[in-house]
Design an enzyme around this catalytic site. Structure first.
Site, PDB file in Angstrom:
ATOM      1  N   ASP A  67       0.814  -1.222   0.000  1.00  0.00           N
ATOM      2  CA  ASP A  67       0.000   0.000   0.000  1.00  0.00           C
ATOM      3  C   ASP A  67       0.845   1.268   0.000  1.00  0.00           C
ATOM      4  O   ASP A  67       2.068   1.219   0.176  1.00  0.00           O
ATOM      5  CB  ASP A  67      -0.962  -0.007   1.198  1.00  0.00           C
ATOM      6  N   ASN A 135      -7.734  -2.803  14.250  1.00  0.00           N
ATOM      7  CA  ASN A 135      -9.112  -3.059  13.829  1.00  0.00           C
ATOM      8  C   ASN A 135      -9.192  -4.221  12.836  1.00  0.00           C
ATOM      9  O   ASN A 135     -10.211  -4.425  12.194  1.00  0.00           O
ATOM     10  CB  ASN A 135      -9.722  -1.798  13.193  1.00  0.00           C
ATOM     11  N   HIS A 137      -7.350  -4.622  10.049  1.00  0.00           N
ATOM     12  CA  HIS A 137      -7.053  -4.370   8.630  1.00  0.00           C
ATOM     13  C   HIS A 137      -5.760  -5.068   8.224  1.00  0.00           C
ATOM     14  O   HIS A 137      -4.861  -5.269   9.028  1.00  0.00           O
ATOM     15  CB  HIS A 137      -7.047  -2.877   8.285  1.00  0.00           C
ATOM     16  N   GLU A 142      -9.708  -1.970   5.197  1.00  0.00           N
ATOM     17  CA  GLU A 142     -10.375  -1.666   6.451  1.00  0.00           C
ATOM     18  C   GLU A 142     -11.616  -2.551   6.633  1.00  0.00           C
ATOM     19  O   GLU A 142     -12.076  -3.180   5.665  1.00  0.00           O
ATOM     20  CB  GLU A 142     -10.811  -0.189   6.439  1.00  0.00           C
TER      21      GLU A 142
END
Ligand code: GLP
Length: 245
Positions: A67, A135, A137, A142
């Site tokens: 990313d 979380n 990801h 996400e």
């Protein structure tokens, strides 16, 4: 899915660097999928040390990063281009032409499409390294990401922006709100995947990854569907796992 619980993050770096060095020595044109964040830094240090000491040859290795933020110049100290150059690439004899990182500038939608095409036309990624967000990801996929998602522009969650603020503390920049990320389907195409997790703040995500139901609420849980996944978690990150694993 295999899980190794280590006593600390150094043990993870030791194990992971040995696997990567073994692969590069055995397959000179290995294709690696690489991650950023604080988790892989110790591993990258060991890869550099090994290259300096044992002359492991990276000249035919290719890499694809997961990313990149949207809107940061490559020279910006918070960009993942800069991170990878500083933490790994400039210390190895890897060829620039063999390094691939999504381009977060210009027509980012088009860049994402081209990055996905580049990966699919290239020889399969042999070994994908992943970190994990608190979380759940992976890359910047996400919660809510679809299992069929490919490389695309995404909005970062409030939680991720908050978590990544620490890297931006010494600069004028605020955390970008968008990024380009390989999708879940892109990641799942790799031959082998290793995910590393350290610290108590990853414990809930590691539980969802290993023992949760596969769900878009925890994108990491999609890895349960992959035939070759190794999880390296330190004791704190593994602390919420029930004994059955
Ligand atoms: C970032 C990256 C992820 C990384 C995660 C965890 O947002 N995009 O690829 O796995 O956060 O980062 P850290 O290792 O710093 O906890």
């Amino acid at each position: 899915m295999h899980l190794i619980v280590t006593k600390d993050s150094d043990e993870i770096a030791n194990l992971l660097s040995k696997i990567v060095i073994g692969l590069v020595n055995q397959k000179s044109n290995a294709v690696l999928g690489l991650a950023t964040g604080s988790s892989p830094i110790a591993t990258y240090k060991l890869l550099i040390e090994d290259h300096q000491t044992n002359k492991t040859d990276w000249s035919n290795v290719s890499t694809f990063n997961l990313d990149e933020y949207v809107g940061l110049q490559q020279e910006n100290h918070n960009s993942y281009h800069y991170f990878m150059e500083e933490q790994l690439f400039k210390h190895l004899n890897i060829k620039k032409a063999n390094i691939h990182i999504p381009n977060g500038l210009g027509d980012v939608k088009q860049n994402a499409t081209e990055y996905e095409k580049l990966i699919s036309e290239h020889q399969q990624i042999d070994f994908q390294i992943l970190g994990i967000g608190s979380n759940g990801h992976i890359g910047f996929n996400e919660p809510g990401s679809d299992v069929k998602s490919v490389t695309r522009v995404v909005e970062l969650s409030k939680e991720t922006i908050q978590a990544n603020k620490r890297f931006f503390a010494s600069s004028q920049d605020t955390v970008p709100t968008q990024a380009i990320t390989m999708g879940i389907a892109t990641i799942l195409k790799a031959k082998n995947i290793v995910l590393i997790a350290t610290g108590k703040n990853k414990a809930e995500a590691v539980k969802a990854l290993v023992q949760g139901k596969v769900s878009e609420k925890w994108p990491c849980s999609y890895l349960q569907n992959h035939p070759s996944v190794l999880i390296l978690a330190d004791q704190a990150a593994a602390s919420l796992l029930e004994q059955k694993s």
